[in-house]
Design an enzyme around this catalytic site. Structure first.
Site: not given
Length: 259
Positions: A65, A110, A113, A133
């Site tokens: 992010a 992310g 991910e 995170e």
């Protein structure tokens, strides 16, 4: 300039590149919009055989992010932004063709991910990655808790997520997170070679194999075998199957057309 570029290489191999090197290719609102536009294109390119996803530059694959952008969001906007990332990665995972993550640098949060949503993952020897995170007071929210545990096992996934550990590419490969680690010089040629090896095989067969694995993975063996049979039956009436038999008989390389 678009924050995501897309081109088709030889052998019908697609190359998708996140193009925000100044921000470690992080998921900004603009990048997510551009990424979804490219996914729209890929979904309609039925002749495409393989898709490679990578980041521009040699420092970052994707840093996750965009935290600078995230800092200006309220709670509702933050939830919507995370949901948008999750939906985008689920679209990538659902693509019928094989996807290869070419992790050319840092892949945190992310970014990892995104790699987990791909079918295969390869990294440069200097790359580092992790679901970090919890060090920011949140948890992976775009599929990381689910995809990582399915890939490497619940215990290892818990250890990585709870500690927010940053892995070297060698450590990640040892855990089963990566299919291969290459030097910077050989990185893209080696990944392209993998993509070419896939693209030479029957494209309908490849897509049906991916479908059988995806749908059968979380079922019992009996159900999985039934799914496999249905996917196998989808290859029987194809011209590709007949071409494969003819090429074997004639001792030549097959020329599959995806028909």
């Amino acid at each position: 300039m678009n924050t995501v570029s897309f081109e088709i290489k030889e052998d019908m191999i697609g190359l998708l590149t996140l193009n925000r090197p100044e921000a470690a290719n992080a998921f900004s609102t603009e990048l997510l919009s551009d990424l979804n536009n490219v996914i729209d294109q890929v979904e309609h390119l039925t002749d495409l055989r393989v898709l490679i996803l990578t980041g521009s530059g040699n420092k970052a694959f994707c840093a996750g992010a965009d935290l600078k952008e995230r800092a200006s969001m309220n709670e509702k906007e933050t939830v919507q932004a995370v949901r948008r990332i999750k939906q985008t990665l689920s679209r990538i995972e659902a693509l019928p063709l094989p996807t290869l993550a070419a992790i050319n640098g840092a892949a945190f949060g992310g970014g990892l991910e995104l790699a987990l949503a791909c079918d295969l993952r390869y990294a440069t020897e200097h790359a580092k990655m992790g679901l970090t995170e919890t060090s920011l007071g949140i948890i992976p929210g775009a599929g990381g808790t689910q995809r990582l545990s399915r890939l490497i096992g619940i215990g290892k996934a818990k250890a990585l997520i709870f500690t927010a550990k940053r892995l070297t590419s060698t450590e990640a490969q040892t855990m089963g997170l990566l299919e291969g680690v290459f030097t910077h010089q050989e990185f893209f040629p080696r990944i392209l070679a993998v993509a070419q090896a896939i693209s030479k095989n029957g494209p309908i067969a490849i897509r049906q194999a991916k479908k059988a694995i995806a749908l059968g993975f979380d079922t019992d063996l009996h159900t999985g075998l039934q799914i496999e049979e249905l996917c196998y039956l989808a290859t029987i009436p194809t011209q590709d199957r007949l071409e494969g038999l003819a090429a074997f008989k004639e001792k030549r390389h097959p020329h599959y057309q995806g028909k």
